[in-house]
Design a protein around this motif. Structure first.
Motif, PDB file in Angstrom:
ATOM      1  N   UNK A 158      -7.096  14.666   0.953  1.00 57.01           N
ATOM      2  CA  UNK A 158      -6.964  13.208   1.013  1.00 57.01           C
ATOM      3  C   UNK A 158      -6.384  12.721   2.334  1.00 57.01           C
ATOM      4  N   UNK A 159      -6.815  13.303   3.434  1.00 57.57           N
ATOM      5  CA  UNK A 159      -6.350  12.844   4.743  1.00 57.57           C
ATOM      6  C   UNK A 159      -7.211  11.654   5.178  1.00 57.57           C
ATOM      7  N   UNK A 160      -7.016  10.553   4.462  1.00 57.51           N
ATOM      8  CA  UNK A 160      -7.761   9.331   4.749  1.00 57.51           C
ATOM      9  C   UNK A 160      -6.786   8.159   4.775  1.00 57.51           C
ATOM     10  N   UNK A 161      -7.257   7.011   5.284  1.00 56.19           N
ATOM     11  CA  UNK A 161      -6.401   5.838   5.285  1.00 56.19           C
ATOM     12  C   UNK A 161      -6.080   5.444   3.847  1.00 56.19           C
ATOM     13  N   UNK A 174       8.219   2.708   8.719  1.00 60.68           N
ATOM     14  CA  UNK A 174       7.946   4.065   9.195  1.00 60.68           C
ATOM     15  C   UNK A 174       6.700   4.098  10.070  1.00 60.68           C
ATOM     16  N   UNK A 175       5.668   3.322   9.695  1.00 57.91           N
ATOM     17  CA  UNK A 175       4.435   3.310  10.489  1.00 57.91           C
ATOM     18  C   UNK A 175       4.651   2.673  11.853  1.00 57.91           C
ATOM     19  N   UNK A 176       5.489   1.642  11.912  1.00 52.88           N
ATOM     20  CA  UNK A 176       5.799   1.055  13.217  1.00 52.88           C
ATOM     21  C   UNK A 176       6.485   2.086  14.117  1.00 52.88           C
ATOM     22  N   UNK A 177       7.332   2.925  13.518  1.00 52.80           N
ATOM     23  CA  UNK A 177       8.011   3.952  14.305  1.00 52.80           C
ATOM     24  C   UNK A 177       7.052   4.975  14.885  1.00 52.80           C
ATOM     25  N   UNK A 178       6.116   5.465  14.059  1.00 52.64           N
ATOM     26  CA  UNK A 178       5.187   6.467  14.592  1.00 52.64           C
ATOM     27  C   UNK A 178       4.185   5.828  15.548  1.00 52.64           C
ATOM     28  N   UNK A 179       3.849   4.562  15.324  1.00 47.92           N
ATOM     29  CA  UNK A 179       2.980   3.871  16.278  1.00 47.92           C
ATOM     30  C   UNK A 179       3.653   3.810  17.645  1.00 47.92           C
ATOM     31  N   UNK A 180       4.951   3.498  17.677  1.00 46.00           N
ATOM     32  CA  UNK A 180       5.665   3.475  18.944  1.00 46.00           C
ATOM     33  C   UNK A 180       5.651   4.834  19.631  1.00 46.00           C
ATOM     34  N   UNK A 215      -5.207   8.469  17.008  1.00 48.26           N
ATOM     35  CA  UNK A 215      -4.127   8.419  16.027  1.00 48.26           C
ATOM     36  C   UNK A 215      -3.396   7.078  16.112  1.00 48.26           C
ATOM     37  N   UNK A 216      -3.174   6.592  17.331  1.00 41.27           N
ATOM     38  CA  UNK A 216      -2.565   5.263  17.509  1.00 41.27           C
ATOM     39  C   UNK A 216      -3.390   4.188  16.820  1.00 41.27           C
ATOM     40  N   UNK A 217      -4.716   4.245  17.013  1.00 43.40           N
ATOM     41  CA  UNK A 217      -5.587   3.241  16.407  1.00 43.40           C
ATOM     42  C   UNK A 217      -5.544   3.310  14.880  1.00 43.40           C
ATOM     43  N   UNK A 218      -5.403   4.514  14.334  1.00 46.51           N
ATOM     44  CA  UNK A 218      -5.344   4.658  12.875  1.00 46.51           C
ATOM     45  C   UNK A 218      -4.099   3.979  12.311  1.00 46.51           C
ATOM     46  N   UNK A 219      -2.951   4.183  12.981  1.00 49.09           N
ATOM     47  CA  UNK A 219      -1.727   3.517  12.499  1.00 49.09           C
ATOM     48  C   UNK A 219      -1.825   2.007  12.654  1.00 49.09           C
ATOM     49  N   UNK A 220      -2.482   1.545  13.711  1.00 45.77           N
ATOM     50  CA  UNK A 220      -2.652   0.102  13.875  1.00 45.77           C
ATOM     51  C   UNK A 220      -3.502  -0.479  12.749  1.00 45.77           C
ATOM     52  N   UNK A 221      -4.548   0.243  12.334  1.00 47.57           N
ATOM     53  CA  UNK A 221      -5.381  -0.242  11.231  1.00 47.57           C
ATOM     54  C   UNK A 221      -4.570  -0.347   9.939  1.00 47.57           C
ATOM     55  N   UNK A 222      -3.744   0.659   9.688  1.00 50.41           N
ATOM     56  CA  UNK A 222      -2.964   0.646   8.454  1.00 50.41           C
ATOM     57  C   UNK A 222      -1.938  -0.477   8.458  1.00 50.41           C
ATOM     58  N   UNK A 223      -1.336  -0.740   9.606  1.00 50.67           N
ATOM     59  CA  UNK A 223      -0.390  -1.840   9.689  1.00 50.67           C
ATOM     60  C   UNK A 223      -1.093  -3.180   9.508  1.00 50.67           C
ATOM     61  N   UNK A 224      -2.269  -3.307  10.090  1.00 55.19           N
ATOM     62  CA  UNK A 224      -3.022  -4.539   9.913  1.00 55.19           C
ATOM     63  C   UNK A 224      -3.408  -4.733   8.448  1.00 55.19           C
ATOM     64  N   UNK A 225      -3.720  -3.633   7.760  1.00 59.02           N
ATOM     65  CA  UNK A 225      -4.056  -3.727   6.342  1.00 59.02           C
ATOM     66  C   UNK A 225      -2.880  -4.215   5.510  1.00 59.02           C
ATOM     67  N   UNK A 226      -1.667  -3.992   6.006  1.00 61.34           N
ATOM     68  CA  UNK A 226      -0.462  -4.453   5.318  1.00 61.34           C
ATOM     69  C   UNK A 226      -0.053  -5.837   5.795  1.00 61.34           C
ATOM     70  N   UNK A 227      -0.944  -6.510   6.531  1.00 56.42           N
ATOM     71  CA  UNK A 227      -0.682  -7.824   7.129  1.00 56.42           C
ATOM     72  C   UNK A 227       0.560  -7.801   8.007  1.00 56.42           C
ATOM     73  N   UNK A 228       0.816  -6.652   8.623  1.00 53.24           N
ATOM     74  CA  UNK A 228       1.918  -6.521   9.579  1.00 53.24           C
ATOM     75  C   UNK A 228       1.330  -6.491  10.987  1.00 53.24           C
TER      76      UNK A 228
END
Length: 305
Positions: A158-161, A174-180, A215-228
């Motif tokens: 299950x290594x998916x978004x 936590x996602x903002x931290x790894x994005x940084x 990997x950066x783009x993947x975290x950005x997508x997940x944050x956008x999905x959380x309306x962050x």
């Protein structure tokens, strides 16, 4: 004679003792609640014991590649010791434990890979500390498999978004931290590539730069999905040391990847369970890249000490 009052019993320290006993039976001590992580620990220890048996079998052969096998065996023994720390009593020594026949290094490499995948399959069901330990050990197993000649990627379940909104919202800090951290890695690899002279190393740097961008783009997508709003990259980053030569560039690549193994090991422990597979995959990938750039081998990628 009047029976002792409640106040008298309290003064004597008896009332609490009597009422704490199940069913009022004096001397009864309730059994501690079972640790829900114990089954996963035992599965990981069993997989580790099979590996230790395989290493001992190969090392006993007349043509054993001791310089290759002994360090990997010793790291595997350290994995077993770490897994045992979560159990109330130490398990038996794996010496003499029956094991699958592993007549070749290729067979042992495949066993390492399967063990890594079995650890990762338990990530969603265990507590944060054990999840981080299993992800780290799985990364080490992938490195072992590669050292033994098996380049097959370890499969993370299950290594998916993740798509659960509640989990995504809870994971935002936590996602903002790894994005940084990935923003910093993308910047750092720009410096690495500019200082390398060897074309093969430059190609490796370009590939690693692209991997961190993905990997950066993947975290950005997940944050956008959380309306962050994803944290943007800084205009520049302070390097940990001056980078003026190809040797410095290699050291910087090691620094970037080693730091990311710690970041992703922490993410496995702190983010909601749906994010653990992605974090474990990123941890393993950074551990592989760090070793390729010259980092010293470690039994526990991403963990302190």
């Amino acid at each position: 004679m009047q029976p002792p009052s409640r106040r008298t019993l309290l003064a004597l320290g008896l009332l609490t003792t009597l009422t704490a006993c199940t069913g009022g039976s004096p001397g009864h001590v309730p059994a501690p609640a079972p640790d829900p992580d114990t089954p996963a620990r035992l599965r990981a220890i069993a997989a580790t014991d099979r590996l230790l048996g395989g290493y001992e079998r190969l090392l006993a052969a007349p043509d054993a590649q001791g310089a290759l096998l002994r360090p990997l065996r010793d790291e595997t023994a350290r994995h077993r010791a770490a897994l045992l720390q979560g159990l109330p009593t130490a398990g038996p020594s794996p010496t003499g434990t029956p094991t699958e026949a592993v007549p070749t290094t290729a067979g042992l490499a495949a066993l390492e890979r399967r063990a890594a995948e079995s650890h990762l399959a338990d990530l969603a069901e265990v507590g944060p500390d054990l999840a981080r330990l299993l992800a780290s050990i799985a990364a080490a197993r992938a490195l072992h498999a590669a050292a033994l000649g098996d380049p097959t990627p370890v499969t993370t379940p299950d290594d998916r978004d993740p798509t659960t909104p509640a989990a995504t919202a809870a994971a935002v800090p936590a996602l903002q931290g790894v994005l940084g951290a990935e923003h910093a890695a993308v910047y750092g690899y720009g410096v690495v590539g500019a200082r390398l002279a060897d074309e093969r190393q430059r190609a490796d740097a370009r590939a690693d730069h692209a991997a961190h961008q993905a990997r950066r783009d993947a975290w950005q997508r997940l944050l956008a999905a959380a309306t962050a709003t994803p944290t943007p990259a800084a205009g520049g980053y302070r390097l940990p040391f001056p980078v003026t030569s190809p040797a410095d560039a290699g050291r910087l690549a090691v620094h970037l990847e080693t730091r990311l193994t710690t970041v992703y090991a922490d993410l496995v422990a702190t983010a909601p369970a749906p994010y653990r597979p992605q974090a474990a995959t990123a941890l393993r990938e950074s551990a592989v890249r760090a070793l390729r750039w010259g980092a010293p081998a470690t039994a526990f990628p991403g963990l302190p000490g």
